[in-house]
Scaffold this motif. Structure first.
Motif, PDB file in Angstrom:
ATOM      1  N   ASN A 327     -24.536  39.554  12.280  1.00 55.71           N
ATOM      2  CA  ASN A 327     -24.931  38.239  11.783  1.00 55.71           C
ATOM      3  C   ASN A 327     -23.772  37.541  11.085  1.00 55.71           C
ATOM      4  OD1 ASN A 327     -27.258  36.298  11.049  1.00 55.71           O
ATOM      5  ND2 ASN A 327     -26.236  36.683   9.100  1.00 55.71           N
ATOM      6  N   ALA A 328     -23.005  38.306  10.292  1.00 57.89           N
ATOM      7  CA  ALA A 328     -21.858  37.718   9.605  1.00 57.89           C
ATOM      8  C   ALA A 328     -20.809  37.241  10.600  1.00 57.89           C
ATOM      9  CB  ALA A 328     -21.253  38.737   8.640  1.00 57.89           C
ATOM     10  N   PHE A 329     -20.652  37.961  11.711  1.00 56.15           N
ATOM     11  CA  PHE A 329     -19.723  37.518  12.752  1.00 56.15           C
ATOM     12  C   PHE A 329     -20.139  36.151  13.287  1.00 56.15           C
ATOM     13  CE2 PHE A 329     -19.252  37.077  17.383  1.00 56.15           C
ATOM     14  CZ  PHE A 329     -17.876  36.952  17.465  1.00 56.15           C
ATOM     15  N   LEU A 330     -21.426  35.972  13.530  1.00 56.69           N
ATOM     16  CA  LEU A 330     -21.913  34.714  14.077  1.00 56.69           C
ATOM     17  C   LEU A 330     -21.650  33.566  13.101  1.00 56.69           C
ATOM     18  CD1 LEU A 330     -23.563  33.581  16.552  1.00 56.69           C
ATOM     19  CD2 LEU A 330     -25.572  33.731  15.065  1.00 56.69           C
ATOM     20  N   VAL A 331     -21.926  33.799  11.812  1.00 54.94           N
ATOM     21  CA  VAL A 331     -21.797  32.747  10.808  1.00 54.94           C
ATOM     22  C   VAL A 331     -20.338  32.454  10.478  1.00 54.94           C
ATOM     23  CG1 VAL A 331     -22.292  32.147   8.401  1.00 54.94           C
ATOM     24  CG2 VAL A 331     -24.063  33.221   9.807  1.00 54.94           C
ATOM     25  N   ALA A 332     -19.538  33.505  10.293  1.00 54.80           N
ATOM     26  CA  ALA A 332     -18.182  33.319   9.762  1.00 54.80           C
ATOM     27  C   ALA A 332     -17.107  33.164  10.831  1.00 54.80           C
ATOM     28  CB  ALA A 332     -17.825  34.497   8.856  1.00 54.80           C
ATOM     29  N   GLN A 333     -17.284  33.769  12.004  1.00 55.81           N
ATOM     30  CA  GLN A 333     -16.200  33.769  12.998  1.00 55.81           C
ATOM     31  C   GLN A 333     -16.553  33.019  14.275  1.00 55.81           C
ATOM     32  OE1 GLN A 333     -15.710  38.237  12.415  1.00 55.81           O
ATOM     33  NE2 GLN A 333     -13.570  37.637  12.713  1.00 55.81           N
ATOM     34  N   PHE A 334     -17.718  33.247  14.812  1.00 54.76           N
ATOM     35  CA  PHE A 334     -18.086  32.572  16.058  1.00 54.76           C
ATOM     36  C   PHE A 334     -18.112  31.055  15.879  1.00 54.76           C
ATOM     37  CE2 PHE A 334     -21.397  30.734  18.804  1.00 54.76           C
ATOM     38  CZ  PHE A 334     -20.883  31.055  20.049  1.00 54.76           C
ATOM     39  N   THR A 335     -18.711  30.589  14.778  1.00 55.15           N
ATOM     40  CA  THR A 335     -18.814  29.144  14.558  1.00 55.15           C
ATOM     41  C   THR A 335     -17.439  28.490  14.432  1.00 55.15           C
ATOM     42  OG1 THR A 335     -19.063  29.570  12.184  1.00 55.15           O
ATOM     43  CG2 THR A 335     -21.078  29.254  13.463  1.00 55.15           C
ATOM     44  N   ARG A 336     -16.496  29.209  13.857  1.00 54.86           N
ATOM     45  CA  ARG A 336     -15.163  28.635  13.636  1.00 54.86           C
ATOM     46  C   ARG A 336     -14.271  28.761  14.869  1.00 54.86           C
ATOM     47  NH1 ARG A 336     -10.850  30.681   9.005  1.00 54.86           N
ATOM     48  NH2 ARG A 336      -9.224  29.115   9.419  1.00 54.86           N
ATOM     49  N   ALA A 337     -14.224  29.963  15.452  1.00 55.55           N
ATOM     50  CA  ALA A 337     -13.278  30.227  16.537  1.00 55.55           C
ATOM     51  C   ALA A 337     -13.734  29.660  17.874  1.00 55.55           C
ATOM     52  CB  ALA A 337     -13.052  31.732  16.669  1.00 55.55           C
ATOM     53  N   PHE A 338     -15.032  29.577  18.082  1.00 55.37           N
ATOM     54  CA  PHE A 338     -15.534  29.114  19.372  1.00 55.37           C
ATOM     55  C   PHE A 338     -16.077  27.685  19.296  1.00 55.37           C
ATOM     56  CE2 PHE A 338     -15.430  33.646  19.995  1.00 55.37           C
ATOM     57  CZ  PHE A 338     -15.152  33.818  21.341  1.00 55.37           C
ATOM     58  N   VAL A 339     -16.931  27.401  18.329  1.00 56.09           N
ATOM     59  CA  VAL A 339     -17.607  26.097  18.293  1.00 56.09           C
ATOM     60  C   VAL A 339     -16.699  25.019  17.715  1.00 56.09           C
ATOM     61  CG1 VAL A 339     -19.652  24.839  17.557  1.00 56.09           C
ATOM     62  CG2 VAL A 339     -19.810  27.297  18.030  1.00 56.09           C
ATOM     63  N   THR A 340     -16.286  25.192  16.452  1.00 52.38           N
ATOM     64  CA  THR A 340     -15.449  24.166  15.817  1.00 52.38           C
ATOM     65  C   THR A 340     -14.140  23.970  16.563  1.00 52.38           C
ATOM     66  OG1 THR A 340     -16.385  24.686  13.648  1.00 52.38           O
ATOM     67  CG2 THR A 340     -14.311  23.477  13.684  1.00 52.38           C
ATOM     68  N   CYS A 341     -13.517  25.051  16.954  1.00 49.74           N
ATOM     69  CA  CYS A 341     -12.215  24.969  17.632  1.00 49.74           C
ATOM     70  C   CYS A 341     -12.320  24.265  18.984  1.00 49.74           C
ATOM     71  CB  CYS A 341     -11.644  26.374  17.809  1.00 49.74           C
ATOM     72  SG  CYS A 341     -10.005  26.424  18.580  1.00 49.74           S
ATOM     73  N   LEU A 342     -13.380  24.565  19.730  1.00 51.43           N
ATOM     74  CA  LEU A 342     -13.475  24.071  21.109  1.00 51.43           C
ATOM     75  C   LEU A 342     -14.106  22.689  21.204  1.00 51.43           C
ATOM     76  CD1 LEU A 342     -13.021  24.691  24.105  1.00 51.43           C
ATOM     77  CD2 LEU A 342     -15.298  25.726  24.143  1.00 51.43           C
ATOM     78  N   VAL A 343     -15.249  22.483  20.519  1.00 53.69           N
ATOM     79  CA  VAL A 343     -15.985  21.223  20.697  1.00 53.69           C
ATOM     80  C   VAL A 343     -16.193  20.456  19.403  1.00 53.69           C
ATOM     81  CG1 VAL A 343     -17.158  21.995  22.784  1.00 53.69           C
ATOM     82  CG2 VAL A 343     -18.193  22.458  20.552  1.00 53.69           C
ATOM     83  N   GLY A 344     -15.820  21.020  18.257  1.00 55.28           N
ATOM     84  CA  GLY A 344     -15.914  20.270  17.011  1.00 55.28           C
ATOM     85  C   GLY A 344     -17.010  20.754  16.091  1.00 55.28           C
ATOM     86  N   ILE A 345     -16.873  20.459  14.800  1.00 52.04           N
ATOM     87  CA  ILE A 345     -17.769  20.951  13.777  1.00 52.04           C
ATOM     88  C   ILE A 345     -19.196  20.414  13.916  1.00 52.04           C
ATOM     89  CG2 ILE A 345     -17.196  19.105  12.136  1.00 52.04           C
ATOM     90  CD1 ILE A 345     -17.391  21.178   9.895  1.00 52.04           C
ATOM     91  N   ARG A 346     -19.352  19.234  14.490  1.00 49.95           N
ATOM     92  CA  ARG A 346     -20.691  18.645  14.586  1.00 49.95           C
ATOM     93  C   ARG A 346     -21.629  19.488  15.442  1.00 49.95           C
ATOM     94  NH1 ARG A 346     -21.261  13.821  18.987  1.00 49.95           N
ATOM     95  NH2 ARG A 346     -23.406  14.249  18.407  1.00 49.95           N
ATOM     96  N   TYR A 347     -21.078  20.252  16.388  1.00 50.64           N
ATOM     97  CA  TYR A 347     -21.925  21.020  17.302  1.00 50.64           C
ATOM     98  C   TYR A 347     -22.343  22.377  16.741  1.00 50.64           C
ATOM     99  CZ  TYR A 347     -21.054  17.589  20.939  1.00 50.64           C
ATOM    100  OH  TYR A 347     -21.012  16.421  21.660  1.00 50.64           O
ATOM    101  N   ILE A 348     -21.823  22.744  15.563  1.00 51.14           N
ATOM    102  CA  ILE A 348     -22.270  23.996  14.954  1.00 51.14           C
ATOM    103  C   ILE A 348     -23.776  23.982  14.753  1.00 51.14           C
ATOM    104  CG2 ILE A 348     -22.227  25.350  12.813  1.00 51.14           C
ATOM    105  CD1 ILE A 348     -19.298  24.770  12.547  1.00 51.14           C
ATOM    106  N   GLY A 349     -24.292  22.863  14.285  1.00 46.16           N
ATOM    107  CA  GLY A 349     -25.726  22.759  14.043  1.00 46.16           C
ATOM    108  C   GLY A 349     -26.552  23.023  15.285  1.00 46.16           C
ATOM    109  N   LEU A 350     -26.182  22.389  16.410  1.00 47.21           N
ATOM    110  CA  LEU A 350     -26.954  22.565  17.636  1.00 47.21           C
ATOM    111  C   LEU A 350     -26.877  24.003  18.147  1.00 47.21           C
ATOM    112  CD1 LEU A 350     -26.287  19.328  19.738  1.00 47.21           C
ATOM    113  CD2 LEU A 350     -28.275  19.905  18.339  1.00 47.21           C
TER     114      LEU A 350
END
Length: 504
Positions: A327-350
């Motif tokens: 769970n910590a991987f999803l919150v702390a690393q996946f959101t940053r390395a995959f979502v924010t980096c690739l498509v932007g911070i706004r898509y973390i929510g979706l």
């Protein structure tokens, strides 16, 4: 409500929340506090509440009228929904919104340390001193302070806010569970129903409402961050290095105005939640303990953590830690390395909404499925899903026009997480609760350590190395759990000849 009903069946019915003896209360807090460590994950699939069917002291309890019971159930459910909508919304953004200096992730480390301390030492004291209602209100204030710290996410504000939140969250969740069980008892008294059935019903209603908080919180952050979407598009996914000087160590392009609006909305929701919870009626469990007695019981809980009545519990430690590592991987690393980096911070929510929905639905599905394929069957399915997700993340070369892959990974990860969060807790209660009263406390301890370890390295190692660690960790966890299953089945088989001889 399937999982909640299952929890009522598998956990020994030994304690009462409304008339706890001083000897029992520390153990009750130990069991209930396991929710506090999981508060940022998903819908709790196992409700650690243990009660008596009857209570000889019921005549001394001031019962609420039936309308008052319904009022308090609605208020506490809506109050927690609003507060956790705000909290989940800001939590999902920590590794991205507060990436500069790793302040967001470091604050989560402080938060987990404080939770562990408060779960052991503060739950009983706070309930005795403030009662259930005011302990919840004080906890709400701590949540508001933490969210407010994100307005100016300096280390000092974030760490103090996280510490306050950690110290308050375990007592808050203990009082929430106690309050619900109390009003459930009142309802059972009025309706002449079994207490266990009404407790299951009330917790089912509460978590059905509360479980949607992840959806609403992430949806709000998505719409507010709509204009703040400048992805890095540099070394994303498996190539991401948090220590790289090429943009990965800086916060995303979120204007101060957008940050103020985001945090302002969430703080406002926290204030509304607190005002709503002020309408709760006060409940004080009978026979409060002196502070010295509460501290003594807390120390006994700590001592029990280092006594192992079942050696095979040691083999369950890696799998217990995995429930928070993943769970910590999803919150702390996946959101940053995959979502924010690739498509932007706004898509973390979706993306997190997708994970949350899959998690909530599958928590209930696996609650029924475990009856047919057993815990080991559920664990194998979850492990296969995690292995598949890890392999996809490792070999996938992220492209912006393949954003749907992010939703697939998050959804599959959420399905697997539903198994880990519910069935590992059930394993402790089924296998060890009768022989080791500190089993749930040990479960809580190793989950907290799992979070601390993951948040500790999240900002310092590459995603490639992280995925390798996850793969190896999960493999070791499954092998050791397989040994436990073999040992349990061997003991059951060994008892069968003895049972036949005794019958003869």
């Amino acid at each position: 409500m399937t999982d909640i009903e299952n929890a009522a069946e598998i956990i020994p019915k030994e304690l009462s929340f409304t008339s706890l003896t001083s000897e029992n209360r520390s153990r009750t807090n130990s069991i209930v506090d396991s929710v506090a460590v999981d508060f940022y994950t998903s819908v709790s699939s196992i409700v650690p509440i243990v009660i008596h069917e009857t209570n000889e002291n019921d005549e001394h309890i001031k019962l609420f009228p039936i309308r008052q019971v319904y009022k308090n159930l609605i208020i506490i459910s809506l109050g927690f929904l609003i507060m956790y909508t705000a909290f989940h919304g800001i939590l999902s953004l920590q590794s991205s919104l507060n990436a500069k200096g790793n302040v967001g992730v470091n604050a989560l480390i402080v938060l987990n340390i404080a939770i562990l301390f408060s779960a052991i030492f503060l739950t009983g004291i706070s309930t005795d001193v403030f009662g259930l209602k005011w302990t919840i209100i004080i906890g709400e204030i701590a949540y508001i302070l933490y969210i407010s710290a994100n307005i100016r996410a300096t280390p000092i504000f974030m760490y103090i806010g996280a510490a306050c939140l950690g110290l308050a969250s375990a007592p808050l969740w203990t009082c929430q569970a106690t309050y619900l069980s109390c009003i459930a008892r009142y309802h059972a008294h009025h309706k002449q129903k079994k207490v266990a059935d009404i407790v299951s019903l009330f917790f089912g209603i509460f978590f059905a409402v509360f479980g949607t908080s992840t959806i609403w919180g992430n949806l709000i952050s998505y719409f507010i961050l709509n204009q703040s979407n400048n992805p890095e598009k540099f070394n994303c996914g498996v190539y991401f290095d948090p220590l790289s000087k090429n943009k990965t160590d800086t916060a995303p392009d979120v204007s101060n105005l957008t940050r103020y609006v985001l945090c302002g909305v969430f703080v406002g929701m926290g204030i509304v939640s607190m005002i709503l919870l002020l309408l709760l009626d006060q409940i004080r469990p009978s026979k409060p303990q002196p502070v010295a007695q509460s501290l003594k019981r807390s120390l006994e809980v700590v001592q029990s953590l280092f006594r192992w009545k079942n050696i095979d519990q040691l083999f369950l430690i890696p799998l217990t830690m995995w429930t928070t590592v993943e769970n910590a991987f999803l919150v702390a690393q996946f959101t940053r390395a995959f979502v924010t980096c690739l498509v932007g911070i706004r898509y973390i929510g979706l993306v997190m909404i997708c994970s949350g929905i899959c998690n909530a639905l599958c928590s209930y599905i696996f609650g029924d499925l475990v009856k047919y394929i057993g815990r080991i069957g559920c664990f194998i399915i979850a492990a296969i899903l995690n292995y598949a997700s890890i392999m996809i993340m490792y070999f996938w070369k992220p492209l912006e026009d393949q954003m749907y892959v992010l939703f697939i990974i998050a959804g599959v990860w959420g399905v697997a997480s539903a198994v880990w969060q519910s069935q590992v807790a059930a394993t402790y209660t089924v296998l060890y609760s009768e022989t080791d009263s500190s089993a749930i406390a040990k479960y809580r301890l190793w989950k907290a350590i799992g979070s601390l370890v993951t948040y500790g390295y999240a900002s310092y190692i590459t995603i490639e190395l992280t995925l390798i660690i996850l793969f190896v960790f999960l493999t070791v966890s499954m092998i050791l759990y397989g040994i436990i299953e073999i040992h349990v089945r061997w003991k059951q088989h060994a008892r069968q000849p003895d049972a036949i001889i005794n019958q003869d």
